[in-house]
Design an enzyme around this catalytic site. Structure first.
Site, PDB file in Angstrom:
ATOM      1  N   TYR A   1       0.834  -1.201   0.000  1.00  0.00           N
ATOM      2  CA  TYR A   1       0.000   0.000   0.000  1.00  0.00           C
ATOM      3  C   TYR A   1       0.875   1.261   0.000  1.00  0.00           C
ATOM      4  CZ  TYR A   1      -3.177   3.494   2.113  1.00  0.00           C
ATOM      5  OH  TYR A   1      -3.905   4.622   2.398  1.00  0.00           O
TER       6      TYR A   1
ATOM      7  N   ILE B   1      -6.917   7.862  10.351  1.00  0.00           N
ATOM      8  CA  ILE B   1      -8.113   8.707  10.443  1.00  0.00           C
ATOM      9  C   ILE B   1      -9.165   7.988  11.290  1.00  0.00           C
ATOM     10  CG2 ILE B   1      -9.925   9.862   9.109  1.00  0.00           C
ATOM     11  CD1 ILE B   1      -7.978  10.018   6.797  1.00  0.00           C
TER      12      ILE B   1
HETATM   13  N1  SER Z   1      -4.995   4.126   7.436  1.00  0.00           N
HETATM   14  C1  SER Z   1      -4.071   3.568   6.494  1.00  0.00           C
HETATM   15  C2  SER Z   1      -3.754   2.182   6.823  1.00  0.00           C
HETATM   16  O1  SER Z   1      -3.771   1.872   7.979  1.00  0.00           O
HETATM   17  C3  SER Z   1      -2.807   4.366   6.446  1.00  0.00           C
HETATM   18  O2  SER Z   1      -3.015   5.413   5.570  1.00  0.00           O
HETATM   19  O3  SER Z   1      -3.442   1.411   5.962  1.00  0.00           O
END
Ligand code: SER
Length: 327
Positions: A143, A183
Site C-alpha cells: 500500500y 483517520i
Molecule cells: N490508514 C491507512 C492504513 O492503515 C494508512 O493510511 O493502511
C-alpha cells in the site's frame, strides 16, 4: 472518507454549482445518493466504465479515494497494486483526456498516506521524531509503495505526460495530494488498515465489546478525525494554485501512543475491556511509520491547521458522536 466527502460536497453543491458523479464498488446508501447527480456501481480498474463516464460527462475535478489499505494489501499485494496503481493511472488518464477534450485543466485530488514512509527500525523512528515530506521514503508495505507511486504518477501526468508527443497538451492536470495520518471516524470502523487499532478501540468500547489491541502500548503514529481530514482535502482543493509550493503535503493533528488512546477510551467508557496483544507483523508496519509529521508547508501554503488536540477530539467529537451512534 468518500461518504463524508460526498455529504460535505453535496451540502454546498447549490452554491458551488458542482454536480457530483460518484463511483463505488458497492451500491451507495440512500443518503449518499441524494448528494449525487449520478452514481455508478463499478471498479476504477474497469476501463469501459471510465470510457462511459468520459463520454457522458464533462469532468472538471476528480477526488480519487479508492484504495486497498495496508493490512489488506499484504494478503493480496498484486490486487492492491491493480487497484491502487493501475486504478490511479486509469483515472489520471481520464483526467488528461478530459483536459484535452475540453481544453482546460482537470483538478485531481489524491489522498496519500503516512504509509509512504518506511523507517528502518524503532530506534531510527524514535530518533527521527517529526518527519518531513522528503525523508524516509522507503515504504515496507505494498500500500505504501502504491501510494508513493501514485504521488509520482500524479507529478508525471501533471507536468510531463507524453513528454515527446508532437500534439502534447502542456500540464493537463492540476494534481494535489495530502499524506494523511490514521483517520478516526465516529460513523464507521475502517477495515483493512493498520492504523485501525485507534478507531477499533473506541468503537469496541462504545458498543460494549472487549478489545485486544494488535500493537504495543508505546506504539505511536499520528492520527486525525474524519471531519478534519475532509476539511483538509477541501481546503487544498480550493486553494489558489499560485499559493502552492509543492504537490504533496503532510498534515498532522495529534500523535498519541496506543496507551494514551486507551487511557482516554477507558475514561470515557469505564467498563471497557482493553488489552494489548501485539501482532508482530502488523506491529512492524506501525513501527515503520513516523511518530509525527512536519506539516509547515501545508500550514503556510493553504492555511492547514488542525481543529483538535487528542483531548478535544475525544471530548467534542469522538465520545459524543460515537455514543449517539451506538445509542
Ligand atoms: N490508514 C491507512 C492504513 O492503515 C494508512 O493510511 O493502511
Amino acid at each position: 472518507m468518500g461518504h463524508g466527502l460526498l455529504s460535505r460536497l453535496g451540502a454546498v453543491a447549490n452554491t458551488t454549482g458542482r454536480q457530483i458523479v460518484a463511483i463505488d464498488v458497492r451500491e451507495l446508501d440512500e443518503t449518499s445518493r441524494r448528494y449525487c447527480h449520478h452514481t455508478f456501481v463499478g471498479d476504477i480498474c474497469d476501463r469501459g466504465l471510465l470510457d462511459r463516464l468520459q463520454s457522458q460527462f464533462e469532468i472538471t475535478e476528480i477526488f480519487h479515494l479508492a484504495a486497498l489499505l495496508s493490512t489488506r494489501g499484504e494478503f493480496v499485494p498484486e490486487t492492491a497494486h491493480a487497484v491502487n496503481v493501475v486504478g490511479t493511472v486509469n483515472l489520471l488518464r481520464l483526467a488528461a483526456e478530459e483536459a484535452r477534450a475540453h481544453g482546460r485543466r482537470v483538478k485531481f485530488i489524491f489522498p496519500s498516506s503516512i504509509a509512504v514512509y518506511g523507517l528502518p527500525d524503532l530506534a531510527t523512528k524514535r530518533a527521527a521524531g517529526r518527519v518531513n515530506e522528503s525523508q524516509f521514503l522507503e515504504p515496507h508495505t505494498m500500500y505504501g509503495v502504491n501510494k508513493l507511486e501514485g504521488e509520482h504518477l500524479g507529478r508525471y501526468y501533471a507536468r510531463h505526460y507524453r513528454l515527446l508527443a508532437k500534439d502534447r497538451l502542456e500540464r493537463p492536470i492540476d494534481f494535489r495530494s495530502i499524506r494523511f495520518p490514521g483517520i478516526i471516524s465516529s460513523d464507521t470502523v475502517p477495515s483493512g488498515g493498520t492504523s485501525d487499532y485507534g478507531p477499533e478501540m473506541i468503537h469496541a468500547a462504545a458498543s460494549g465489546k472487549p478489545y485486544a489491541c494488535f500493537v504495543r502500548p508505546d506504539s505511536k503514529i499520528p492520527f486525525m478525525t474524519m471531519p478534519e481530514a475532509i476539511d483538509a482535502l477541501l481546503k487544498l482543493a480550493d486553494a489558489p494554485e499560485s499559493s502552492l509550493s509543492r504537490q504533496i503535503y503532510n498534515v498532522s493533528a495529534f500523535s498519541p501512543s496506543a496507551e494514551d488512546f486507551a487511557v482516554l477510551v477507558r475514561k470515557a467508557f469505564p467498563t471497557s475491556e482493553i488489552s494489548f496483544v501485539p501482532d508482530l507483523a502488523r506491529q512492524s508496519i506501525v513501527d515503520s511509520w513516523p511518530e509525527d509529521l512536519v506539516d509547515d508547508a501545508a500550514r503556510r501554503d493553504w492555511g492547514w491547521s488542525p481543529s483538535h488536540t487528542l483531548q478535544t477530539a475525544f471530548d467534542h467529537y469522538l465520545v459524543p458522536k460515537i455514543r449517539a451512534h451506538y445509542a
